[in-house]
Design a protein around this motif. Structure first.
Motif, PDB file in Angstrom:
ATOM      1  N   UNK A 146       2.138   6.457  -7.339  1.00 48.29           N
ATOM      2  CA  UNK A 146       1.719   6.655  -5.948  1.00 48.29           C
ATOM      3  C   UNK A 146       0.239   7.021  -5.783  1.00 48.29           C
ATOM      4  N   UNK A 147      -0.191   8.070  -6.499  1.00 45.97           N
ATOM      5  CA  UNK A 147      -1.560   8.549  -6.352  1.00 45.97           C
ATOM      6  C   UNK A 147      -2.587   7.484  -6.714  1.00 45.97           C
ATOM      7  N   UNK A 186       0.263  19.033  -7.904  1.00 48.30           N
ATOM      8  CA  UNK A 186       1.172  20.078  -7.459  1.00 48.30           C
ATOM      9  C   UNK A 186       2.604  19.659  -7.767  1.00 48.30           C
ATOM     10  N   UNK A 193       3.666  16.674  -1.081  1.00 43.46           N
ATOM     11  CA  UNK A 193       3.397  16.116  -2.402  1.00 43.46           C
ATOM     12  C   UNK A 193       2.439  14.944  -2.273  1.00 43.46           C
ATOM     13  N   UNK A 194       2.683  14.083  -1.279  1.00 45.53           N
ATOM     14  CA  UNK A 194       1.788  12.935  -1.074  1.00 45.53           C
ATOM     15  C   UNK A 194       0.378  13.413  -0.757  1.00 45.53           C
ATOM     16  N   UNK A 199      -1.076  16.221  -1.755  1.00 38.33           N
ATOM     17  CA  UNK A 199      -1.749  16.712  -2.962  1.00 38.33           C
ATOM     18  C   UNK A 199      -2.144  15.557  -3.874  1.00 38.33           C
ATOM     19  N   UNK A 200      -1.448  14.408  -3.726  1.00 39.83           N
ATOM     20  CA  UNK A 200      -1.799  13.252  -4.553  1.00 39.83           C
ATOM     21  C   UNK A 200      -2.935  12.451  -3.922  1.00 39.83           C
ATOM     22  N   UNK A 201      -3.449  12.922  -2.793  1.00 34.46           N
ATOM     23  CA  UNK A 201      -4.632  12.291  -2.212  1.00 34.46           C
ATOM     24  C   UNK A 201      -4.357  11.386  -1.028  1.00 34.46           C
ATOM     25  N   UNK A 202      -3.090  11.312  -0.571  1.00 39.35           N
ATOM     26  CA  UNK A 202      -2.785  10.414   0.538  1.00 39.35           C
ATOM     27  C   UNK A 202      -3.266  11.002   1.856  1.00 39.35           C
ATOM     28  N   UNK A 225       3.782   5.468   4.162  1.00 40.23           N
ATOM     29  CA  UNK A 225       4.447   5.254   2.888  1.00 40.23           C
ATOM     30  C   UNK A 225       5.578   6.239   2.601  1.00 40.23           C
ATOM     31  N   UNK A 266      -2.989  11.445 -11.382  1.00 41.61           N
ATOM     32  CA  UNK A 266      -4.287  11.424 -10.688  1.00 41.61           C
ATOM     33  C   UNK A 266      -5.341  12.220 -11.447  1.00 41.61           C
ATOM     34  N   UNK A 299       3.877  12.366 -12.148  1.00 42.66           N
ATOM     35  CA  UNK A 299       3.247  11.919 -10.916  1.00 42.66           C
ATOM     36  C   UNK A 299       2.000  12.756 -10.612  1.00 42.66           C
ATOM     37  N   UNK A 300       2.120  14.078 -10.852  1.00 42.16           N
ATOM     38  CA  UNK A 300       0.997  14.970 -10.591  1.00 42.16           C
ATOM     39  C   UNK A 300      -0.133  14.724 -11.604  1.00 42.16           C
TER      40      UNK A 300
END
Lengths: 320, 263, 269
Positions: free
Chosen positions: A96-97, A77, B163-164, B166-169, B177, A148, A144-145
């Protein structure tokens, strides 16, 4: 592939989505287009799981994810205001992901470097978001998106906060990126030019429902309603119908299907020449001509001309 | 008024109310000599009061820090009913007289209080003992962390957290974090303010502590007792000790504020 | 467009974790704050409304309350004027040592109140000890940072262009201050003053020593309540405490309502 069935969502009295169904083919780039408040962002956020629908279902690659948390949907996203992690440098943002998935360090480093190369940010690894321009931040957010390896990439007005020039540049770049990566992409925008430029498929929303979907040319050439026609480009009204200003022909002699008009002003805008006319009844009409057409007619203010509209180009509806 | 006149007015105002008085405490403290100062802050009662004060702060501050952050998250990041009520209630100790705080706690946790007898039957005595002092200190320190963290949370918005996600956190990962690093300076400032208040609280503590020397006497209570017993040199010495802690707090506050504004 | 969006639905949904966190917080806050305060109210009314009224407003309690309100009001007014001036100098003026002065402003927040009281006694000693002036000075000390710290950030935000525009339109410095700057600072001055007033009304530590606690003269309500408690008149103490609580609550809620209305009118303007 994304499939949305009879999705509905209200905020208090406001209907953000009323029974929306949609199919986004795998590998395509689809634009959700519409004015603000049309529900396009809500639709995108519902696909991502950031919004819970009141009714309806969302399928990603054939799996029902309606009740799956955003963490587990595998979507990338990208937010309008970048949502950059301000306390992390570019590398840590993009990583991050993968970091929270505890991937091996080498793999993370390689992936990040490769993606930064793809988005053109090589050499920016140790910079912080505050040291980047808006365009660079958004490219970082995109990397970043993508890190993953999302099933689908969702972009919420990604270029909305950027300058016109940067916007155009990023648009071209995103289209090229999509041709390389081929990830199913949905983009929300209120800018019809952006949608036409980027998308394989446009979904035009208004008041929480879909007005029309199809390829950019389908929507432009065969609009399903006067709203669609008006939203996709400039329109003028002639003989009670809507018509594009460049579809109106100007002749110097009368014929059985022409209407008389007087030239008020001739405006030279480079390649395009804009002719401002006044019809017999007094209502104004603007016509777009190419330079060559205008030169051939040698129009000047005060002159009487005759306008004609080709049958196929009109949309016979009662005004906008 | 000219610029100079304004500046002078400010100096006279601050001088009369703030600067000269504080300087005077130091003068009074050290005029009998450093030796006298040292011996009056190293009596058994003073040493006990010092450690008790630190103990109370060490228990109170983590409690109010965790509670403040959770409350701030509930207030800003959820749509739960009652979050507005929570916002007002958590601010309440700010406006309530310390004496009222003390009285209120005595009425609930005291010998004849609502919960006091029940607690006493299982061997827990709150009032006139250390738990009561901690409770009073928690009450008065409650607003500081939430007050600092709420505006920071509002300011940063929830984009980064989404955002975190959606990145899987997971929510916990996102908190550790993303959210925590973003609010760290607001949180730090709130903690410093709470610490200062915890060390310096007098009114509420004086009602619930019972003021038993060597048992439930904190530094501020010691200052009062010495003053009432006409040991003003001793009172000034203990005050100076508190003032030194206050100045350290102040410098930490300034440092944290600088960091926060640079962020 | 602002980056802080408040469109509906931007918050994540209410999950079990949220409810748990909120529940725990509310339980804790109830045990520490709400239940004890409720106990005060209950105690004060334990013999009915008549006795409550009598003990809350005995002649001595009334005198203490009136002095408390007047002194708090005076201190708030002085603090508003000089606090605004101080904030102004600290933001717009430049002089050596400004950073130190700026740090010192927070001293009353950091210094224990009992020490503050002792400090004032040390300085002004017998001249003012146990007089109303001593109480005023003590309250002035503990409330000093409120207005300065609420006005300062607003003043930093106000850009000088607005003042320059006023000047270019022919406004004198005084007119510019009165018609341009003051209206912009007013919300910050009011909210800082309200907090300072609430603090002054309930203040105990800094006045308990300096006031001398002379009935009908320097006795303030919080000290009066404390003395009632010491002489085992718990219900009397609770009655006065309820009066103080009502004042604090009124200020706190009033301020919140006013702030909300103010920001709404600004948003729709």
């Amino acid at each position: 592939m994304i499939r949305v069935d009879s999705l509905s969502k209200r905020f208090g009295d406001f209907v953000a989505l009323g029974d929306v169904s949609l199919h986004v083919p795998a590998g395509s780039l689809t634009a959700l287009l519409g004015p603000s408040g049309s529900g396009k962002s809500t639709l995108l956020r519902t696909i991502a799981g950031l919004e819970t629908p009141d009714g309806g279902t969302v399928h990603l690659d054939g799996t029902d994810v309606t009740n799956v948390a955003p963490q587990d949907r595998g979507v990338g996203f990208v937010f309008q205001h970048y949502a950059a992690f301000k306390h992390m440098n570019v590398r840590d943002n993009v990583a991050f992901g993968l970091t929270i998935r505890k991937r091996p360090k080498d793999e993370i480093r390689d992936t990040v470097d490769r993606l930064l190369d793809v988005v053109g940010l090589t050499g920016f690894q140790t910079r912080y978001p505050s040291q980047l321009s808006g365009g660079q931040r958004q490219r970082m957010a995109l990397a970043r998106a993508l890190a993953i390896e999302p099933k689908v990439l969702l972009l919420d007005e990604p270029f909305g906060a950027l300058d016109r020039n940067v916007r155009t540049e990023l648009r071209t770049w995103l289209r090229r990126l999509h041709d390389e990566v081929h990830v199913t992409t949905v983009l929300v925008t209120h800018d019809q030019e952006e949608a036409m430029d980027l998308a394989d498929q446009i979904v035009l929303l208004n008041h929480g429902s879909i007005e029309q979907e199809g390829s950019p040319t389908e929507l432009y050439d065969t609009p399903a309603s006067d709203f669609v026609m008006g939203f996709l480009g400039p329109v003028v009204e002639l003989d009670g119908g809507l018509v594009r200003p460049h579809d109106v022909a100007i002749a110097l002699t009368a014929d059985h299907d022409t209407t008389e008009a007087q030239v008020v002003r001739v405006v030279h805008l480079g390649f395009e020449v804009r002719i401002e006319l006044e019809l017999a009844g007094g209502s104004p009409l603007t016509v777009q001509l190419t330079r060559a057409q205008a030169a051939r007619l040698e129009l000047e203010a005060g002159q009487i001309v005759f306008v004609r509209v080709p049958e196929v180009a009109t949309f016979a509806a009662g005004g906008i | 008024m000219s610029r100079i006149a304004l500046r002078l007015t400010m100096f006279v105002y601050l001088g009369l109310v703030l600067i000269v008085p504080v300087a005077m405490v130091l003068v009074r403290t050290f005029s009998p000599g450093l030796g006298a100062f040292w011996s009056s802050v190293t009596t058994p009662a003073a040493i006990h009061a010092f450690w008790l004060t630190l103990l109370v702060a060490a228990i109170t501050v983590p409690i109010v820090a965790v509670l403040g952050v959770v409350a701030a998250l509930v207030i800003v990041r959820t749509r739960l009913p009652g979050r507005r009520l929570l916002e007002v209630v958590i601010d309440l100790p700010f406006a309530i007289s310390p004496v009222v705080v003390g009285l209120a706690l005595v009425l609930v946790y005291g010998r004849d209080g609502w919960l006091g007898p029940a607690l006493a039957s299982v061997g827990i005595h709150m009032i006139f003992s250390v738990p009561g002092i901690v409770l009073a200190t928690v009450f008065v320190c409650l607003p500081f962390v939430a007050r600092e963290v709420v505006p920071v949370l509002r300011e940063i918005g929830d984009d980064q957290e989404l955002a975190a996600a959606t990145l899987g956190a997971s929510r916990w990962t996102t908190f550790i974090r993303i959210t925590l690093p973003s609010i760290r300076w607001g949180l730090a400032y709130g903690i410093v303010l709470s610490t200062a208040r915890a060390i310096g609280e007098f009114g509420a503590v004086s009602v619930v502590s019972g003021k038993v020397s060597g048992k439930t006497e904190t530094l501020t209570l010691l200052v009062e007792k010495r003053y009432q017993n006409f040991d003003s040199a001793g009172a000034y010495a203990a005050s100076a000790l508190l003032a030194i802690i206050a100045v350290t707090t102040l410098l930490t506050m300034t440092y944290v504020q600088r960091k926060a504004s640079r962020q | 467009m602002s980056t802080v969006s408040i469109t509906p639905g931007r918050r994540p949904r209410v999950g079990r974790a949220d409810a748990l966190a909120a529940g725990t917080t509310l339980l804790f806050v109830s045990l520490v704050v709400i239940i004890p305060l409720a106990a005060v109210a209950t105690k004060s009314f334990s013999d009915g409304f008549g006795p409550f009224w009598e003990s809350a407003f005995t002649r001595q309690a009334r005198s203490a309350l009136i002095f408390t309100l007047w002194s708090s009001l005076a201190v708030t007014a002085i603090g508003a004027a000089f606090g605004t001036l101080t904030a102004w100098v600290l933001v717009r003026d430049h002089f050596p040592g400004k950073a130190i002065v700026n740090v010192l402003i927070d001293l009353p927040f950091a210094l224990p109140t009992i020490v503050a009281g002792l400090t004032l006694l040390a300085l002004y000693g017998d001249a003012i000890a146990y007089t109303k002036w001593a109480v005023l000075l003590a309250l002035l000390f503990v409330t000093l940072p409120f207005v300065v710290r609420s006005v300062q950030p607003v003043l930093l935000e106000i850009d000088t262009e607005m003042e320059e525009a006023a000047a270019s339109l022919g406004a004198s410095r005084a007119t510019t201050f009165r018609r341009i700057i003051l209206p912009n600072l007013a919300p910050a001055i009011i909210s800082g003053s309200a907090l300072a007033f609430a603090r002054a009304v309930g203040e105990f530590g800094s006045v308990v020593l300096v006031s001398g606690n002379v009935p009908f003269d320097t006795q303030v309500s919080s000290v009066y309540a404390f003395k009632q408690l010491e002489s085992d008149n718990v219900r009397g103490a609770a009655a006065v405490a309820v009066v103080l609580m009502v004042i604090s609550l009124a200020i706190l809620i009033g301020l919140r309502v006013w702030e909300r209305r103010h920001t709404i009118s600004e948003r729709t303007a």
